[in-house]
Motif scaffolding. Sequence first.
Motif, PDB file in Angstrom:
ATOM      1  N   LEU A   1       0.629  -1.257  -0.099  1.00 38.98           N
ATOM      2  CA  LEU A   1      -0.018   0.045  -0.209  1.00 38.98           C
ATOM      3  C   LEU A   1       0.845   1.756   0.202  1.00 38.98           C
ATOM      4  N   HIS A   2       1.898   1.317   0.350  1.00 40.30           N
ATOM      5  CA  HIS A   2       2.797   2.058   0.810  1.00 40.30           C
ATOM      6  C   HIS A   2       3.830   2.680  -1.032  1.00 40.30           C
ATOM      7  N   ARG A   3       3.919   1.839  -1.402  1.00 39.19           N
ATOM      8  CA  ARG A   3       3.617   1.805  -2.889  1.00 39.19           C
ATOM      9  C   ARG A   3       2.834   2.449  -3.670  1.00 39.19           C
ATOM     10  N   VAL A   4       1.719   2.004  -3.416  1.00 32.80           N
ATOM     11  CA  VAL A   4       0.843   2.368  -4.194  1.00 32.80           C
ATOM     12  C   VAL A   4       0.026   3.881  -3.719  1.00 32.80           C
ATOM     13  N   SER A   5       0.348   4.021  -2.569  1.00 33.10           N
ATOM     14  CA  SER A   5      -0.373   5.510  -1.953  1.00 33.10           C
ATOM     15  C   SER A   5       1.514   6.134  -2.354  1.00 33.10           C
ATOM     16  N   GLY A   6       2.205   5.745  -2.546  1.00 34.17           N
ATOM     17  CA  GLY A   6       3.373   6.865  -3.179  1.00 34.17           C
ATOM     18  C   GLY A   6       2.919   6.770  -5.243  1.00 34.17           C
ATOM     19  N   VAL A   7       2.752   6.182  -5.919  1.00 23.85           N
ATOM     20  CA  VAL A   7       2.070   6.190  -6.261  1.00 23.85           C
ATOM     21  C   VAL A   7       0.844   7.052  -7.219  1.00 23.85           C
ATOM     22  N   ILE A   8      -0.576   6.923  -5.506  1.00 21.65           N
ATOM     23  CA  ILE A   8      -0.972   8.073  -6.254  1.00 21.65           C
ATOM     24  C   ILE A   8      -1.105  10.012  -6.169  1.00 21.65           C
ATOM     25  N   THR A   9       0.035   9.737  -4.703  1.00 21.97           N
ATOM     26  CA  THR A   9      -0.441  10.829  -4.775  1.00 21.97           C
ATOM     27  C   THR A   9       0.769  11.172  -5.809  1.00 21.97           C
ATOM     28  N   PHE A  10       1.769  10.950  -6.212  1.00 21.36           N
ATOM     29  CA  PHE A  10       1.774  11.175  -7.634  1.00 21.36           C
ATOM     30  C   PHE A  10       1.216  11.628  -8.470  1.00 21.36           C
ATOM     31  N   PHE A  11       0.103  11.195  -8.978  1.00 18.23           N
ATOM     32  CA  PHE A  11      -0.492  11.706  -9.824  1.00 18.23           C
ATOM     33  C   PHE A  11      -1.831  13.276  -8.652  1.00 18.23           C
TER      34      PHE A  11
ATOM     35  N   TYR B   1      -1.390   8.479   4.914  1.00 15.72           N
ATOM     36  CA  TYR B   1      -0.712   6.794   4.867  1.00 15.72           C
ATOM     37  C   TYR B   1       0.716   7.319   4.126  1.00 15.72           C
ATOM     38  N   HIS B   2       0.974   7.658   2.869  1.00 17.65           N
ATOM     39  CA  HIS B   2       2.343   7.730   2.468  1.00 17.65           C
ATOM     40  C   HIS B   2       3.749   8.074   3.531  1.00 17.65           C
ATOM     41  N   ILE B   3       3.141   9.651   3.991  1.00 12.81           N
ATOM     42  CA  ILE B   3       3.855   9.961   5.403  1.00 12.81           C
ATOM     43  C   ILE B   3       4.476   8.672   6.450  1.00 12.81           C
ATOM     44  N   VAL B   4       3.138   8.173   7.175  1.00 15.55           N
ATOM     45  CA  VAL B   4       3.274   8.371   7.943  1.00 15.55           C
ATOM     46  C   VAL B   4       3.953   6.539   7.535  1.00 15.55           C
ATOM     47  N   PHE B   5       3.697   5.841   7.177  1.00 12.01           N
ATOM     48  CA  PHE B   5       4.408   4.472   6.186  1.00 12.01           C
ATOM     49  C   PHE B   5       5.829   5.006   5.593  1.00 12.01           C
ATOM     50  N   GLY B   6       5.975   6.123   5.694  1.00  8.76           N
ATOM     51  CA  GLY B   6       7.540   6.820   4.732  1.00  8.76           C
ATOM     52  C   GLY B   6       8.090   6.638   5.974  1.00  8.76           C
ATOM     53  N   ILE B   7       7.875   7.721   6.993  1.00  9.93           N
ATOM     54  CA  ILE B   7       8.541   7.472   8.297  1.00  9.93           C
ATOM     55  C   ILE B   7       9.386   6.343   9.318  1.00  9.93           C
ATOM     56  N   ARG B   8       8.124   5.577   8.908  1.00 12.72           N
ATOM     57  CA  ARG B   8       8.215   4.358   9.348  1.00 12.72           C
ATOM     58  C   ARG B   8       8.716   3.561   9.013  1.00 12.72           C
ATOM     59  N   HIS B   9       9.281   3.284   7.214  1.00 13.19           N
ATOM     60  CA  HIS B   9      10.435   3.028   6.606  1.00 13.19           C
ATOM     61  C   HIS B   9      12.297   3.593   6.761  1.00 13.19           C
ATOM     62  N   VAL B  10      11.743   5.015   6.988  1.00 10.51           N
ATOM     63  CA  VAL B  10      12.857   5.713   7.215  1.00 10.51           C
ATOM     64  C   VAL B  10      13.613   4.811   8.403  1.00 10.51           C
TER      65      VAL B  10
HETATM   66  C1  HEM Z   1       4.716  14.816  -3.312  1.00  8.94           C
HETATM   67  C2  HEM Z   1       5.539  13.689  -2.894  1.00  8.94           C
HETATM   68  C3  HEM Z   1       5.987  12.293  -2.383  1.00  8.94           C
HETATM   69  C4  HEM Z   1       5.650  11.337  -3.925  1.00  8.94           C
HETATM   70  C5  HEM Z   1       5.138  11.186  -5.324  1.00  8.94           C
HETATM   71  C6  HEM Z   1       6.088   9.652  -3.872  1.00  8.94           C
HETATM   72  C7  HEM Z   1       6.042   8.195  -4.463  1.00  8.94           C
HETATM   73  C8  HEM Z   1       7.204   7.046  -3.982  1.00  8.94           C
HETATM   74  C9  HEM Z   1       6.753   6.258  -4.961  1.00  8.94           C
HETATM   75  C10 HEM Z   1       5.827   6.043  -5.882  1.00  8.94           C
HETATM   76  C11 HEM Z   1       7.362   5.761  -3.793  1.00  8.94           C
HETATM   77  C12 HEM Z   1       7.556   3.694  -3.942  1.00  8.94           C
HETATM   78  C13 HEM Z   1       8.759   3.821  -4.996  1.00  8.94           C
HETATM   79  C14 HEM Z   1       8.896   2.381  -5.113  1.00  8.94           C
HETATM   80  O1  HEM Z   1       8.382   1.700  -4.067  1.00  8.94           O
HETATM   81  O2  HEM Z   1       9.945   1.849  -6.125  1.00  8.94           O
HETATM   82  C15 HEM Z   1       8.400   5.918  -3.021  1.00  8.94           C
HETATM   83  C16 HEM Z   1       8.942   5.866  -1.680  1.00  8.94           C
HETATM   84  C17 HEM Z   1       8.531   5.641  -0.499  1.00  8.94           C
HETATM   85  N1  HEM Z   1       8.531   7.137  -0.388  1.00  8.94           N
HETATM   86 FE1  HEM Z   1       7.259   8.673  -1.171  1.00  8.94          FE
HETATM   87  N2  HEM Z   1       6.501  10.733  -2.553  1.00  8.94           N
HETATM   88  C18 HEM Z   1       6.547  11.306  -1.069  1.00  8.94           C
HETATM   89  C19 HEM Z   1       6.698  12.329  -1.046  1.00  8.94           C
HETATM   90  C20 HEM Z   1       7.461  11.385   0.363  1.00  8.94           C
HETATM   91  C21 HEM Z   1       7.332  12.152   1.843  1.00  8.94           C
HETATM   92  C22 HEM Z   1       7.253  13.160   1.905  1.00  8.94           C
HETATM   93  C23 HEM Z   1       7.833  10.580   2.644  1.00  8.94           C
HETATM   94  C24 HEM Z   1       8.106  11.232   3.896  1.00  8.94           C
HETATM   95  C25 HEM Z   1       8.958  10.321   5.030  1.00  8.94           C
HETATM   96  C26 HEM Z   1       8.293   9.717   1.413  1.00  8.94           C
HETATM   97  C27 HEM Z   1       8.883   8.432   1.714  1.00  8.94           C
HETATM   98  C28 HEM Z   1       8.845   7.153   1.173  1.00  8.94           C
HETATM   99  C29 HEM Z   1      10.057   5.932   1.288  1.00  8.94           C
HETATM  100  C30 HEM Z   1      10.704   6.107   3.064  1.00  8.94           C
HETATM  101  C31 HEM Z   1       9.723   5.502   0.218  1.00  8.94           C
HETATM  102  C32 HEM Z   1      11.185   3.981   0.130  1.00  8.94           C
HETATM  103  C33 HEM Z   1       9.648   2.767   0.615  1.00  8.94           C
HETATM  104  C34 HEM Z   1      10.432   1.649   0.042  1.00  8.94           C
HETATM  105  O3  HEM Z   1      12.419   1.446   0.137  1.00  8.94           O
HETATM  106  O4  HEM Z   1       9.800   0.603  -0.675  1.00  8.94           O
HETATM  107  N3  HEM Z   1       7.743  10.183   0.360  1.00  8.94           N
HETATM  108  N4  HEM Z   1       7.804   7.734  -2.409  1.00  8.94           N
END
Ligand code: HEM
Length: 125
Positions: free
Chosen positions: A26-36, A80-89
């Motif tokens: 879901l973290h990856r999915v949320s990243g893609v949704i955030t991008f769009f 979701y992306h930020i909370v689980f991004g922080i968890r990742h860090v």
């Molecule tokens: C415009 C804002 C953002 C976009 C479009 C975005 C997009 C993405 C995408 C698409 C991925 C998946 C990459 C992959 O799995 O190959 C990702 C991973 C990640 N994002 Fe973001 N992100 C954003 C903001 C943030 C913020 C604010 C954080 C703060 C903690 C964050 C933390 C992470 C981390 C730690 C990963 C790596 C996860 C992993 O290693 O599986 N992101 N992001």
Amino acid sequence: MNNKSRPVNLDIQTIRFPIAAIASILHRVSGVITFFALAVLLSLLSKSLHSADGFAVVMGWLDSLPVKLVMWIILSVLAYHIVFGIRHVVMDFGYWEELQSGSASARGGFIVVAVIAVLMGILVW
Ligand code: HEM
């Protein structure tokens, strides 16, 4: 060796992902949704800053139920992306890497995101 005696499991309904795996997918999915979503938000910002009329139009859109719903989803997905991004860090620093602590942190993350999603709903409505 007889390959036909190999155990196979093609019944997808019996396969259960661990909670940490679901959180990760879901973290990856949320990243893609955030991008769009960023494109949607930036175009709304651009229109609202273009003129007073544009601002009024965007404010009108933001008053409608479907747009409010989309905004709530975007904000919740971002949370979701930020909370689980922080968890990742945190995991990158070597914590919450064991099965038990990883599952617990994923469960905690879901609870935090649920609370933030409710707050975002209050903010949007
Ligand atoms: C415009 C804002 C953002 C976009 C479009 C975005 C997009 C993405 C995408 C698409 C991925 C998946 C990459 C992959 O799995 O190959 C990702 C991973 C990640 N994002 Fe973001 N992100 C954003 C903001 C943030 C913020 C604010 C954080 C703060 C903690 C964050 C933390 C992470 C981390 C730690 C990963 C790596 C996860 C992993 O290693 O599986 N992101 N992001």
